[in-house]
Scaffold this motif. Structure first.
Motif, mmCIF file in Angstrom:
data_model
loop_
_atom_site.group_PDB
_atom_site.id
_atom_site.type_symbol
_atom_site.label_atom_id
_atom_site.label_comp_id
_atom_site.label_asym_id
_atom_site.label_seq_id
_atom_site.Cartn_x
_atom_site.Cartn_y
_atom_site.Cartn_z
ATOM 1 N N LEU A 226 -3.219 20.142 -19.071
ATOM 2 C CA LEU A 226 -2.642 19.785 -20.365
ATOM 3 C C LEU A 226 -1.569 20.792 -20.787
ATOM 4 O O LEU A 226 -0.485 20.409 -21.244
ATOM 5 C CB LEU A 226 -3.740 19.711 -21.428
ATOM 6 C CG LEU A 226 -4.722 18.532 -21.293
ATOM 7 C CD1 LEU A 226 -5.937 18.753 -22.183
ATOM 8 C CD2 LEU A 226 -4.050 17.214 -21.629
ATOM 9 N N GLN A 227 -1.850 22.061 -20.610
ATOM 10 C CA GLN A 227 -0.893 23.106 -20.972
ATOM 11 C C GLN A 227 0.363 23.041 -20.105
ATOM 12 O O GLN A 227 1.487 23.211 -20.602
ATOM 13 C CB GLN A 227 -1.552 24.478 -20.861
ATOM 14 C CG GLN A 227 -2.603 24.730 -21.930
ATOM 15 C CD GLN A 227 -3.418 25.993 -21.678
ATOM 16 O OE1 GLN A 227 -3.211 26.686 -20.672
ATOM 17 N NE2 GLN A 227 -4.360 26.299 -22.565
ATOM 18 N N LYS A 228 0.179 22.793 -18.818
ATOM 19 C CA LYS A 228 1.327 22.702 -17.910
ATOM 20 C C LYS A 228 2.214 21.512 -18.273
ATOM 21 O O LYS A 228 3.446 21.605 -18.233
ATOM 22 C CB LYS A 228 0.846 22.579 -16.468
ATOM 23 C CG LYS A 228 0.236 23.854 -15.904
ATOM 24 C CD LYS A 228 -0.316 23.618 -14.500
ATOM 25 C CE LYS A 228 -0.977 24.874 -13.948
ATOM 26 N NZ LYS A 228 -1.582 24.655 -12.621
ATOM 27 N N GLN A 229 1.587 20.401 -18.614
ATOM 28 C CA GLN A 229 2.377 19.211 -18.962
ATOM 29 C C GLN A 229 3.076 19.385 -20.309
ATOM 30 O O GLN A 229 4.207 18.916 -20.491
ATOM 31 C CB GLN A 229 1.480 17.968 -18.945
ATOM 32 C CG GLN A 229 1.005 17.645 -17.526
ATOM 33 C CD GLN A 229 0.279 16.316 -17.415
ATOM 34 O OE1 GLN A 229 -0.231 15.786 -18.397
ATOM 35 N NE2 GLN A 229 0.241 15.781 -16.210
ATOM 36 N N GLU A 230 2.434 20.071 -21.233
ATOM 37 C CA GLU A 230 3.096 20.386 -22.494
ATOM 38 C C GLU A 230 4.316 21.276 -22.251
ATOM 39 O O GLU A 230 5.359 21.107 -22.896
ATOM 40 C CB GLU A 230 2.108 21.069 -23.449
ATOM 41 C CG GLU A 230 1.058 20.113 -24.010
ATOM 42 C CD GLU A 230 0.075 20.814 -24.921
ATOM 43 O OE1 GLU A 230 0.236 22.032 -25.160
ATOM 44 O OE2 GLU A 230 -0.854 20.142 -25.408
ATOM 45 N N ALA A 231 4.180 22.202 -21.314
ATOM 46 C CA ALA A 231 5.304 23.099 -20.989
ATOM 47 C C ALA A 231 6.481 22.307 -20.418
ATOM 48 O O ALA A 231 7.648 22.624 -20.691
ATOM 49 C CB ALA A 231 4.844 24.164 -20.000
ATOM 50 N N LEU A 232 6.185 21.274 -19.628
ATOM 51 C CA LEU A 232 7.245 20.437 -19.064
ATOM 52 C C LEU A 232 8.030 19.698 -20.152
ATOM 53 O O LEU A 232 9.172 19.288 -19.936
ATOM 54 C CB LEU A 232 6.654 19.425 -18.075
ATOM 55 C CG LEU A 232 6.145 19.974 -16.742
ATOM 56 C CD1 LEU A 232 5.394 18.890 -15.978
ATOM 57 C CD2 LEU A 232 7.309 20.505 -15.906
ATOM 58 N N LEU A 233 7.384 19.523 -21.303
ATOM 59 C CA LEU A 233 8.011 18.787 -22.413
ATOM 60 C C LEU A 233 8.558 19.722 -23.484
ATOM 61 O O LEU A 233 8.928 19.266 -24.573
ATOM 62 C CB LEU A 233 6.986 17.828 -23.040
ATOM 63 C CG LEU A 233 6.489 16.692 -22.138
ATOM 64 C CD1 LEU A 233 5.338 15.960 -22.806
ATOM 65 C CD2 LEU A 233 7.614 15.726 -21.800
ATOM 66 N N ALA A 234 8.643 20.980 -23.189
ATOM 67 C CA ALA A 234 9.061 21.969 -24.192
ATOM 68 C C ALA A 234 10.438 21.665 -24.774
ATOM 69 O O ALA A 234 10.708 21.953 -25.945
ATOM 70 C CB ALA A 234 9.037 23.370 -23.581
ATOM 71 N N LYS A 235 11.314 21.102 -23.963
ATOM 72 C CA LYS A 235 12.677 20.800 -24.421
ATOM 73 C C LYS A 235 12.795 19.380 -24.990
ATOM 74 O O LYS A 235 13.881 18.928 -25.323
ATOM 75 C CB LYS A 235 13.661 20.990 -23.280
ATOM 76 C CG LYS A 235 13.773 22.444 -22.817
ATOM 77 C CD LYS A 235 14.797 22.590 -21.703
ATOM 78 C CE LYS A 235 14.922 24.041 -21.259
ATOM 79 N NZ LYS A 235 15.921 24.207 -20.170
ATOM 80 N N GLU A 236 11.654 18.693 -25.068
ATOM 81 C CA GLU A 236 11.629 17.334 -25.620
ATOM 82 C C GLU A 236 10.604 17.299 -26.751
ATOM 83 O O GLU A 236 9.484 16.797 -26.588
ATOM 84 C CB GLU A 236 11.247 16.322 -24.528
ATOM 85 C CG GLU A 236 12.186 16.255 -23.357
ATOM 86 C CD GLU A 236 13.452 15.496 -23.670
ATOM 87 O OE1 GLU A 236 13.515 14.876 -24.754
ATOM 88 O OE2 GLU A 236 14.379 15.519 -22.844
ATOM 89 N N PRO A 237 10.933 17.850 -27.927
ATOM 90 C CA PRO A 237 9.944 17.985 -29.006
ATOM 91 C C PRO A 237 9.277 16.692 -29.447
ATOM 92 O O PRO A 237 8.091 16.678 -29.759
ATOM 93 C CB PRO A 237 10.751 18.622 -30.151
ATOM 94 C CG PRO A 237 12.181 18.386 -29.808
ATOM 95 C CD PRO A 237 12.256 18.379 -28.311
ATOM 96 N N GLN A 238 10.028 15.586 -29.456
ATOM 97 C CA GLN A 238 9.418 14.313 -29.868
ATOM 98 C C GLN A 238 8.380 13.850 -28.850
ATOM 99 O O GLN A 238 7.291 13.395 -29.216
ATOM 100 C CB GLN A 238 10.498 13.247 -30.058
ATOM 101 C CG GLN A 238 11.356 13.473 -31.298
ATOM 102 C CD GLN A 238 12.344 12.350 -31.519
ATOM 103 O OE1 GLN A 238 12.954 11.843 -30.583
ATOM 104 N NE2 GLN A 238 12.516 11.974 -32.770
ATOM 105 N N LEU A 239 8.720 13.969 -27.567
ATOM 106 C CA LEU A 239 7.768 13.595 -26.528
ATOM 107 C C LEU A 239 6.571 14.538 -26.522
ATOM 108 O O LEU A 239 5.430 14.104 -26.314
ATOM 109 C CB LEU A 239 8.441 13.599 -25.154
ATOM 110 C CG LEU A 239 9.381 12.439 -24.831
ATOM 111 C CD1 LEU A 239 9.884 12.573 -23.392
ATOM 112 C CD2 LEU A 239 8.691 11.100 -25.020
ATOM 113 N N LEU A 240 6.813 15.811 -26.729
ATOM 114 C CA LEU A 240 5.724 16.789 -26.775
ATOM 115 C C LEU A 240 4.763 16.455 -27.914
ATOM 116 O O LEU A 240 3.528 16.463 -27.725
ATOM 117 C CB LEU A 240 6.288 18.195 -26.961
ATOM 118 C CG LEU A 240 5.253 19.321 -27.138
ATOM 119 C CD1 LEU A 240 4.308 19.383 -25.942
ATOM 120 C CD2 LEU A 240 5.952 20.648 -27.352
#
Length: 255
Positions: A226-240
């Motif tokens: 979960l943490q790794k996937q959240e990190a992948l979305l760091a530059k996409e705040p809406q998706l995160l």
């Protein structure tokens, strides 16, 4: 039996073709876009009309299959209609017709429709309602010509059903679109997900409750993933934000 159809979009097209298949006459079709009415009318051997003043008021039914916000405006122009007027919306109360006509109701097909895609209308759930028992009986007779899955549902319950359909269909498809964008941005094809989507839908069909077949990192509470996937979305705040909200919601379904 003679039908007047108001609308030429996805729902109107599906209904018109379903009537043609069972040889029920669609006599007239009106659309805000007259050219669209002409196209659909040609498909089902109906007459396209340019103005609602041209509606045959002696027809048995007038079916309003337009966007929700336009139903009341159209109903006000059909006050002289002698037959039964119904709309096909899941979210609009039947009482939208109260001050406009004597016989009215709802014929709501619980399905997603797209022009150019054929569908077996005979198994589409049709949710019906009528302002009197006599009107309801007539709507039921019409609905049963179209489908073997006819159910009487009042306006309040139909609104909940439509809301559930938004979650199950519209939101799900939007999530497909977001997944496709993620893949495309990384030179991957959405086709890779299609077998997964098919199997997920199949499991739901064979299970009493969707939560019984839930899989993925959130239901397992795989924190590192979960943490790794959240990190992948760091530059996409809406998706995160969406990812976190949905993950938390899934966690709450854990037994």
């Amino acid at each position: 039996m003679k039908i007047v159809l108001v609308g030429s979009g996805n729902v109107a097209t599906a209904i018109a073709l379903a009537f043609k298949a069972i040889e029920v006459e669609v006599a007239q079709i009106w659309s805000k876009q007259y050219q669209h009415a002409l196209v659909l009318a040609k498909e089902v051997n109906a007459a396209a009309i340019k103005d609602l003043a041209e509606v045959d008021h002696t027809a048995d039914f007038c079916i309003i299959a337009v966007k929700d916000d336009a139903i009341l405006e159209i109903a006000t122009q059909l006050k002289d209609f002698k037959g039964i007027v119904v709309h096909t919306s899941g979210a609009v109360n039947m009482e939208v017709f109260t001050s406009q006509m004597e016989e009215y109701g709802v014929l709501y097909p619980l399905q997603t429709f797209s022009k150019g895609r054929s569908i077996d209308f005979s198994i589409v759930p049709l949710c019906i309602e009528g302002n009197t028992s006599k009107t309801l009986k007539s709507i039921s007779e019409l609905a049963n010509k179209l489908s073997s899955a006819v159910v009487e549902i009042n306006s309040e319950k139909r609104k909940i059903l439509h809301l559930a359909a938004v979650f199950a269909c519209n939101f799900t498809n939007h999530l497909y679109a977001l997944a496709a964008e993620l893949l495309s941005a990384n030179n991957l094809t959405f086709d890779l997900l299609k077998p997964l989507i098919t199997e997920t839908a199949a499991k739901v069909q064979g299970s009493a409750l969707p939560q019984d077949v839930q899989t993925g990192p959130a239901i397992r509470n795989d924190r590192q993933t979960l943490q790794k996937q959240e990190a992948l979305l760091a530059k996409e705040p809406q998706l995160l934000n969406l990812y976190q909200i949905l993950s938390e919601s899934i966690k709450k379904t854990q037994k």
